[in-house]
Design a protein around this motif. Structure first.
Motif, PDB file in Angstrom:
ATOM      1  N   LEU A   1      81.381  28.273  25.791  1.00 53.90           N
ATOM      2  CA  LEU A   1      81.885  27.164  25.639  1.00 53.90           C
ATOM      3  C   LEU A   1      83.384  26.959  25.970  1.00 53.90           C
ATOM      4  O   LEU A   1      84.033  27.942  25.606  1.00 53.90           O
ATOM      5  CB  LEU A   1      81.928  26.449  24.284  1.00 53.90           C
ATOM      6  N   ARG A   2      83.856  26.144  26.976  1.00 47.04           N
ATOM      7  CA  ARG A   2      85.045  26.250  27.407  1.00 47.04           C
ATOM      8  C   ARG A   2      85.671  24.621  27.102  1.00 47.04           C
ATOM      9  O   ARG A   2      85.291  23.927  27.647  1.00 47.04           O
ATOM     10  CB  ARG A   2      85.277  26.423  29.097  1.00 47.04           C
ATOM     11  N   LEU A   3      86.590  24.628  26.139  1.00 44.53           N
ATOM     12  CA  LEU A   3      87.248  23.432  25.895  1.00 44.53           C
ATOM     13  C   LEU A   3      88.605  23.192  26.321  1.00 44.53           C
ATOM     14  O   LEU A   3      89.334  24.338  26.292  1.00 44.53           O
ATOM     15  CB  LEU A   3      87.315  23.212  24.140  1.00 44.53           C
ATOM     16  N   LEU A   4      88.865  22.130  26.769  1.00 38.13           N
ATOM     17  CA  LEU A   4      90.243  21.972  27.393  1.00 38.13           C
ATOM     18  C   LEU A   4      90.765  20.698  26.912  1.00 38.13           C
ATOM     19  O   LEU A   4      90.404  19.568  26.685  1.00 38.13           O
ATOM     20  CB  LEU A   4      90.016  21.630  29.056  1.00 38.13           C
TER      21      LEU A   4
ATOM     22  N   LYS B   1      93.198  17.483  27.189  1.00 36.81           N
ATOM     23  CA  LYS B   1      93.889  16.818  28.354  1.00 36.81           C
ATOM     24  C   LYS B   1      95.220  16.180  27.993  1.00 36.81           C
ATOM     25  O   LYS B   1      95.606  16.446  26.794  1.00 36.81           O
ATOM     26  CB  LYS B   1      92.676  15.446  28.597  1.00 36.81           C
ATOM     27  N   SER B   2      95.565  15.593  29.014  1.00 43.70           N
ATOM     28  CA  SER B   2      97.253  14.962  28.772  1.00 43.70           C
ATOM     29  C   SER B   2      97.333  13.949  27.776  1.00 43.70           C
ATOM     30  O   SER B   2      98.224  13.838  27.041  1.00 43.70           O
ATOM     31  CB  SER B   2      97.654  14.409  30.217  1.00 43.70           C
ATOM     32  N   ASN B   3      96.112  13.313  27.464  1.00 39.12           N
ATOM     33  CA  ASN B   3      96.061  12.339  26.247  1.00 39.12           C
ATOM     34  C   ASN B   3      95.815  12.717  25.028  1.00 39.12           C
ATOM     35  O   ASN B   3      95.335  12.150  24.041  1.00 39.12           O
ATOM     36  CB  ASN B   3      95.484  11.113  26.817  1.00 39.12           C
ATOM     37  N   GLN B   4      95.715  14.296  24.986  1.00 41.85           N
ATOM     38  CA  GLN B   4      95.696  15.027  23.492  1.00 41.85           C
ATOM     39  C   GLN B   4      94.019  15.183  23.271  1.00 41.85           C
ATOM     40  O   GLN B   4      93.772  15.636  22.171  1.00 41.85           O
ATOM     41  CB  GLN B   4      96.356  14.445  22.455  1.00 41.85           C
ATOM     42  N   THR B   5      93.269  14.319  23.798  1.00 42.86           N
ATOM     43  CA  THR B   5      91.647  14.662  23.755  1.00 42.86           C
ATOM     44  C   THR B   5      91.228  15.763  24.407  1.00 42.86           C
ATOM     45  O   THR B   5      91.806  16.395  25.200  1.00 42.86           O
ATOM     46  CB  THR B   5      90.985  13.107  24.123  1.00 42.86           C
ATOM     47  N   TRP B   6      89.884  16.325  23.872  1.00 44.13           N
ATOM     48  CA  TRP B   6      89.475  17.454  24.175  1.00 44.13           C
ATOM     49  C   TRP B   6      88.332  17.425  24.937  1.00 44.13           C
ATOM     50  O   TRP B   6      87.262  16.449  24.479  1.00 44.13           O
ATOM     51  CB  TRP B   6      89.095  18.299  22.941  1.00 44.13           C
ATOM     52  N   VAL B   7      88.001  18.049  26.006  1.00 43.69           N
ATOM     53  CA  VAL B   7      86.732  17.877  26.764  1.00 43.69           C
ATOM     54  C   VAL B   7      86.117  19.266  27.329  1.00 43.69           C
ATOM     55  O   VAL B   7      86.813  20.139  27.122  1.00 43.69           O
ATOM     56  CB  VAL B   7      86.954  17.144  28.094  1.00 43.69           C
ATOM     57  N   PHE B   8      84.923  19.160  27.293  1.00 45.61           N
ATOM     58  CA  PHE B   8      84.340  20.617  27.921  1.00 45.61           C
ATOM     59  C   PHE B   8      84.608  20.569  29.391  1.00 45.61           C
ATOM     60  O   PHE B   8      85.290  19.758  30.056  1.00 45.61           O
ATOM     61  CB  PHE B   8      82.831  20.295  27.832  1.00 45.61           C
ATOM     62  N   SER B   9      84.297  21.486  30.214  1.00 46.60           N
ATOM     63  CA  SER B   9      84.458  21.870  31.391  1.00 46.60           C
ATOM     64  C   SER B   9      83.707  20.705  32.389  1.00 46.60           C
ATOM     65  O   SER B   9      83.937  20.577  33.554  1.00 46.60           O
ATOM     66  CB  SER B   9      84.172  23.219  32.073  1.00 46.60           C
TER      67      SER B   9
END
Length: 323
Positions: free
Chosen positions: A58-61, A63-71
């Motif tokens: 799992l790769r979690l990133l 985002k600039s708005n501080q939410t987290w998304v997968f690849s």
């Protein structure tokens, strides 16, 4: 006096010997070294989380708005991220282990555990730790990458196997909320009742202007203001029970007849389009749950009690005062 001094020296000598023996016996313990540095003081610097498991990664990133998304850009459940950050910043060593067991425990952790790597926004490694839950003995082990000494660890204030979160299937990590809007965020809602189009409606809310309710022929209809206010509160916290990562099911449902189509446009012109289908189980229809197709290719299982308030017919607005 001389005898007392000799006795005192003997006692001091014995104490020195005991201290030396204790130090020698515990020389394998590294509580003051980097092996024992299992927490990260600055969790705000984490911009990427890599979770390597036996069968997948799992790769979690962030985002600039501080939410987290997968690849794949699917949103991560924020509750899971919050719990992970609690682990990264708060776990503590509950017990050291005998040095003669280190090698065997290290082997088990590396082979059966989960490797979690934390990166900053420069792609530099902040922390790299293996976690391994010993379910049989109700213990959790942690081992820093390339470290000599493994440790038994705990999460203050939490009872149970906290590291189990890293073993959950990827679909469990997806954000369960499919509809979540404040009234001020909504610009338009379209609800189509495919089995009975006359129940369908479009509700338009354009800034400070008076809301407009349109029927299935796009003709304006009178409505109750209280009904509109009530309906907008229904558009919060609609969550699926779980997701199915099944592309065959998704494709087959796309070629069948949905029971509802719901489209929501927010004030930023972002479209949330959802299709809802009955669940057919052999010769029976599930009365409690339905399928929902998410625009990113997921199939969700949704209880009807979550869906019903949003999938109201148009007469909810036109006959509200009589309900």
């Amino acid at each position: 006096m001389k005898t007392r001094r000799i006795a005192l020296l003997i006692v001091l000598g014995i104490l020195v010997i005991l201290i030396a023996i204790n130090v020698f016996k515990n020389q394998g313990t590294t509580l003051s070294t980097r092996d024992a540095q299992l927490t990260l003081s600055d969790t705000a610097s984490i911009h990427q989380i890599l979770i390597r498991r036996t069968n997948d990664t799992l790769r979690l990133l962030r985002k600039s708005n501080q939410t987290w998304v997968f690849s794949n850009q699917r949103t991560v459940n924020p509750a899971y991220i919050k719990f992970c950050f609690r682990i990264f910043g708060q776990i503590k060593i509950s017990s050291v282990l005998p040095k003669n067991q280190w090698q065997a425990i290290r082997d088990s952790i590396v082979q059966k555990g989960v490797e979690v790597v934390l990166y900053n926004n420069q792609q530099e490694v902040l922390q790299n730790i293996y976690y391994f839950p010993d379910k049989q003995n109700q213990k959790t082990y942690a081992l820093k990458k390339s470290a000599e000494e493994p440790f038994l660890v705990e999460l203050p204030g939490y009872e149970g196997n906290f590291s189990g979160i890293f073993y959950l299937p990827q679909t469990h990590w997806y954000q369960p909320l499919i509809i979540h809007y404040l009234p001020s965020q909504v610009r338009e809602v379209f609800v189509e009742h495919t089995d009975n189009p006359k129940k369908s409606f479009t509700l338009r809310l354009t800034g400070k202007q008076i809301p407009v309710l349109l029927d299935y022929e796009d003709k304006p209809c009178p409505y109750s203001k209280e009904a509109v206010k009530a309906y907008l509160t229904f558009l919060r916290n609609i969550s699926v029970d779980r997701y199915l990562d099944n592309s065959h099911l998704y494709d087959s449902l796309l070629h069948t007849h949905p029971i509802y189509r719901i489209s929501i446009i927010d004030q930023a012109d972002s479209l949330n389009q959802l299709l809802f289908y009955r669940i057919q189980q052999r010769d029976e229809i599930d009365r409690n749950f339905c399928y929902v197709l998410i625009s990113n290719g997921l199939v969700g299982i949704l209880p009807y009690y979550q869906l019903d308030p949003v999938a109201r017919p148009i007469d909810f607005f036109t006959t509200f005062e009589n309900k």
